[in-house]
Design a protein around this motif. Sequence first.
Motif, PDB file in Angstrom:
ATOM      1  N   ASN A  15      44.342 -29.404  11.072  1.00  0.00           N
ATOM      2  CA  ASN A  15      45.593 -28.781  11.357  1.00  0.00           C
ATOM      3  C   ASN A  15      45.657 -27.541  10.349  1.00  0.00           C
ATOM      4  OD1 ASN A  15      48.355 -29.192  12.525  1.00  0.00           O
ATOM      5  ND2 ASN A  15      48.487 -28.688  10.163  1.00  0.00           N
ATOM      6  N   SER A  16      45.066 -27.487   9.147  1.00  0.00           N
ATOM      7  CA  SER A  16      45.153 -26.340   8.259  1.00  0.00           C
ATOM      8  C   SER A  16      44.311 -25.027   8.804  1.00  0.00           C
ATOM      9  CB  SER A  16      44.850 -26.709   6.762  1.00  0.00           C
ATOM     10  OG  SER A  16      45.437 -27.665   6.258  1.00  0.00           O
ATOM     11  N   GLY A  17      43.130 -25.331   9.371  1.00  0.00           N
ATOM     12  CA  GLY A  17      42.267 -24.446  10.037  1.00  0.00           C
ATOM     13  C   GLY A  17      43.160 -23.592  11.155  1.00  0.00           C
ATOM     14  N   ARG A  18      44.012 -24.377  12.128  1.00  0.00           N
ATOM     15  CA  ARG A  18      44.483 -23.859  13.161  1.00  0.00           C
ATOM     16  C   ARG A  18      45.649 -23.015  12.734  1.00  0.00           C
ATOM     17  NH1 ARG A  18      43.998 -29.195  15.605  1.00  0.00           N
ATOM     18  NH2 ARG A  18      46.041 -29.755  14.850  1.00  0.00           N
ATOM     19  N   ASP A  19      46.365 -23.598  11.501  1.00  0.00           N
ATOM     20  CA  ASP A  19      47.727 -22.820  10.972  1.00  0.00           C
ATOM     21  C   ASP A  19      47.177 -21.450  10.496  1.00  0.00           C
ATOM     22  OD1 ASP A  19      49.543 -24.563  11.984  1.00  0.00           O
ATOM     23  OD2 ASP A  19      49.686 -25.673   9.886  1.00  0.00           O
ATOM     24  N   ALA A  20      45.797 -21.584   9.823  1.00  0.00           N
ATOM     25  CA  ALA A  20      45.225 -20.319   9.174  1.00  0.00           C
ATOM     26  C   ALA A  20      45.220 -19.400  10.263  1.00  0.00           C
ATOM     27  CB  ALA A  20      44.085 -20.591   8.356  1.00  0.00           C
ATOM     28  N   ASP A  21      44.481 -19.616  11.270  1.00  0.00           N
ATOM     29  CA  ASP A  21      44.233 -18.858  12.439  1.00  0.00           C
ATOM     30  C   ASP A  21      45.558 -18.185  12.897  1.00  0.00           C
ATOM     31  OD1 ASP A  21      41.330 -18.977  12.073  1.00  0.00           O
ATOM     32  OD2 ASP A  21      41.583 -20.640  13.526  1.00  0.00           O
ATOM     33  N   TRP A  22      46.457 -18.885  13.296  1.00  0.00           N
ATOM     34  CA  TRP A  22      47.780 -18.733  13.517  1.00  0.00           C
ATOM     35  C   TRP A  22      48.266 -17.685  12.757  1.00  0.00           C
ATOM     36  CZ3 TRP A  22      51.766 -20.481  11.033  1.00  0.00           C
ATOM     37  CH2 TRP A  22      53.254 -20.352  11.306  1.00  0.00           C
ATOM     38  N   GLN A  23      48.295 -17.886  11.443  1.00  0.00           N
ATOM     39  CA  GLN A  23      49.099 -17.251  10.513  1.00  0.00           C
ATOM     40  C   GLN A  23      48.506 -15.822  10.336  1.00  0.00           C
ATOM     41  OE1 GLN A  23      47.829 -16.008   7.116  1.00  0.00           O
ATOM     42  NE2 GLN A  23      49.820 -15.315   6.720  1.00  0.00           N
ATOM     43  N   ARG A  24      47.089 -15.581  10.551  1.00  0.00           N
ATOM     44  CA  ARG A  24      46.489 -14.281  10.500  1.00  0.00           C
ATOM     45  C   ARG A  24      46.847 -13.480  11.600  1.00  0.00           C
ATOM     46  NH1 ARG A  24      42.061 -17.160   8.207  1.00  0.00           N
ATOM     47  NH2 ARG A  24      41.128 -17.832  10.233  1.00  0.00           N
ATOM     48  N   GLU A  25      47.062 -14.276  12.822  1.00  0.00           N
ATOM     49  CA  GLU A  25      47.586 -13.494  13.973  1.00  0.00           C
ATOM     50  C   GLU A  25      49.035 -12.851  13.757  1.00  0.00           C
ATOM     51  OE1 GLU A  25      48.300 -14.321  18.831  1.00  0.00           O
ATOM     52  OE2 GLU A  25      47.041 -15.541  17.663  1.00  0.00           O
ATOM     53  N   LEU A  26      49.912 -13.541  13.185  1.00  0.00           N
ATOM     54  CA  LEU A  26      51.136 -13.334  12.965  1.00  0.00           C
ATOM     55  C   LEU A  26      51.334 -12.408  11.926  1.00  0.00           C
ATOM     56  CD1 LEU A  26      53.151 -16.617  13.227  1.00  0.00           C
ATOM     57  CD2 LEU A  26      52.823 -15.074  14.976  1.00  0.00           C
ATOM     58  N   ARG A  27      50.308 -12.470  10.993  1.00  0.00           N
ATOM     59  CA  ARG A  27      50.453 -11.404   9.631  1.00  0.00           C
ATOM     60  C   ARG A  27      50.350 -10.189  10.391  1.00  0.00           C
ATOM     61  NH1 ARG A  27      49.563 -11.052   3.964  1.00  0.00           N
ATOM     62  NH2 ARG A  27      48.293  -9.237   3.270  1.00  0.00           N
ATOM     63  N   GLU A  28      49.514  -9.754  11.175  1.00  0.00           N
ATOM     64  CA  GLU A  28      48.979  -8.370  11.679  1.00  0.00           C
ATOM     65  C   GLU A  28      50.194  -7.993  12.507  1.00  0.00           C
ATOM     66  OE1 GLU A  28      46.102  -6.785  11.326  1.00  0.00           O
ATOM     67  OE2 GLU A  28      45.635  -8.233   9.816  1.00  0.00           O
ATOM     68  N   GLN A  29      51.076  -8.494  12.649  1.00  0.00           N
ATOM     69  CA  GLN A  29      52.409  -8.153  13.494  1.00  0.00           C
ATOM     70  C   GLN A  29      53.354  -7.301  12.583  1.00  0.00           C
ATOM     71  OE1 GLN A  29      53.677 -10.667  16.595  1.00  0.00           O
ATOM     72  NE2 GLN A  29      51.661 -11.843  16.582  1.00  0.00           N
ATOM     73  N   PHE A  30      53.180  -7.526  11.346  1.00  0.00           N
ATOM     74  CA  PHE A  30      54.079  -6.943  10.273  1.00  0.00           C
ATOM     75  C   PHE A  30      53.698  -5.544   9.786  1.00  0.00           C
ATOM     76  CE2 PHE A  30      55.156 -11.304  10.580  1.00  0.00           C
ATOM     77  CZ  PHE A  30      56.654 -11.166  10.425  1.00  0.00           C
ATOM     78  N   PRO A  31      54.089  -4.483  10.197  1.00  0.00           N
ATOM     79  CA  PRO A  31      53.504  -3.186   9.882  1.00  0.00           C
ATOM     80  C   PRO A  31      53.327  -2.755   8.435  1.00  0.00           C
ATOM     81  CG  PRO A  31      54.787  -2.967  11.973  1.00  0.00           C
ATOM     82  CD  PRO A  31      55.105  -4.243  11.337  1.00  0.00           C
ATOM     83  N   ILE A  32      54.549  -3.312   7.644  1.00  0.00           N
ATOM     84  CA  ILE A  32      54.591  -2.898   6.368  1.00  0.00           C
ATOM     85  C   ILE A  32      53.770  -3.711   5.623  1.00  0.00           C
ATOM     86  CG2 ILE A  32      56.446  -4.648   5.832  1.00  0.00           C
ATOM     87  CD1 ILE A  32      57.648  -2.517   4.045  1.00  0.00           C
ATOM     88  N   VAL A  33      53.445  -4.909   5.814  1.00  0.00           N
ATOM     89  CA  VAL A  33      52.455  -5.799   5.277  1.00  0.00           C
ATOM     90  C   VAL A  33      50.958  -5.266   5.528  1.00  0.00           C
ATOM     91  CG1 VAL A  33      51.273  -8.004   5.036  1.00  0.00           C
ATOM     92  CG2 VAL A  33      53.672  -7.674   5.562  1.00  0.00           C
ATOM     93  N   THR A  34      50.450  -4.857   6.745  1.00  0.00           N
ATOM     94  CA  THR A  34      49.291  -4.265   6.815  1.00  0.00           C
ATOM     95  C   THR A  34      49.098  -2.836   6.305  1.00  0.00           C
ATOM     96  OG1 THR A  34      49.887  -3.510   9.081  1.00  0.00           O
ATOM     97  CG2 THR A  34      48.901  -5.587   8.902  1.00  0.00           C
ATOM     98  N   ALA A  35      50.086  -2.171   6.271  1.00  0.00           N
ATOM     99  CA  ALA A  35      50.283  -0.675   5.602  1.00  0.00           C
ATOM    100  C   ALA A  35      49.790  -0.656   3.910  1.00  0.00           C
ATOM    101  CB  ALA A  35      51.288  -0.075   6.046  1.00  0.00           C
ATOM    102  N   HIS A  36      50.228  -1.765   3.546  1.00  0.00           N
ATOM    103  CA  HIS A  36      50.230  -1.866   1.929  1.00  0.00           C
ATOM    104  C   HIS A  36      49.287  -3.229   1.424  1.00  0.00           C
ATOM    105  CE1 HIS A  36      53.687   0.503   2.843  1.00  0.00           C
ATOM    106  NE2 HIS A  36      53.680   0.966   1.761  1.00  0.00           N
TER     107      HIS A  36
END
Length: 412
Positions: A15-36
């Motif tokens: 479950n943790s592995g699936r959540d980690a993949d899911w989280q990485r995909e969501l994180r990329e959707q935040f421009p301010i996070v990926t820009a810094h």
Amino acid sequence: MSATGPLPGAEHEENSGRDADWQRELREQFPIVTAHPGSVYLDSAATSQKPRAVLDAVQAYVTTSNANAGRGTYPWANRTTELVEGTRERVKEFLHDPEPDHSAVHFTSGTTEGLRTVAHDWLMPYLADGDEILVPFADHRANLDPWLETRRLLAARGVEVHVRALPYQAVSGDYDHRALGDLVGPRTRFVAATHVHHVYGGDMNVHRIRAAVGPDVPICLDAAQSVGHLPVDLADPALDVDFVVFSGHKAMALPGTGAVWARNTRGPAFRPAGWQGTPNTVGIVSLRAALDWLETAGLDRVARWTAGLTTRLTDRLRNLDAYEILGCPTSLAAGSALPTAQRRHGIVTFRHHDIPSDDLGFILYSHGFMVRADSLCQAGAAEKDGSVRVSPHVYTTGEEIDRLFAVLASLA
């Protein structure tokens, strides 16, 4: 209402592995996070970052159909009116409103204005001389000041209302539900409470408040730290409350946006007083997009992710003698089933025994971590003592929490 806890054994690892993949995909959707990439934002209890879908929705609205709502009959104005009214229904859906035909949603600038609107426009006309209300004296100031102000305004009219303090358990920080039952009397007319505490991160067990005050007393819930952070299901009998007030900016919408949901089954129907001017249409558009994004992401998974991050930090930090973690100590034990334990929802607040909290905040920022370091707007005597609050969200990674702990450990 509560986030799913850790799963045992191999099932947990999968479950943790699936959540980690899911989280990485969501994180990329935040421009301010990926820009810094060198900065770590850990102040999501104050305000959340915004996903691209919310920013795109705002951009599309202001460039294609920006107009006033309820003020014109041309297509742009009609479209804006539909967006505003449709978002009211979207809020009800998001909260799993069991009776949407009877409830109401009013847009505000945030939780503070929402609670004040309930206090001035609904509570004041409802109260009579000799009535009593129960309110929290150690939660956020926004959930205390409006009720005290209501008492002062009524007193100026010759109406005396008694304000009783919700009792707290000294060890857990939760409301003392047994003592609360002793405070309730025939003139108890209203209770204000908090869903998730903004300092301790604990679920304040609202179902026990309803059991203590009985079926007829209206309850107003400050849900600023729950809506957008974990599932909030008003169809659940455990959330038998009459008002839910929250801030859109803490739920990935733009600042200056919030809402009051009213059940309208106890006391008079909720109707904001006076002429309602131009609403924050851009903010309301962002709120609808944010609710859609959060629902697609899965609030149960969001809550599980942030609960895992707080456990990751507290399990290590509690072993360092230099630090004091605020809130229920039994909740620091992962998987604790003790009746006094409160599950922590994405908030860890602590103090260093030797380093002042504001200094610790500056030190952490020098290492790239943005945290809250002050009195956290807490009402009562507790506001005099500063602390450091770490509040991750779905865009926060486990590696960032590990790096934070490494810095904290070096200061121990």
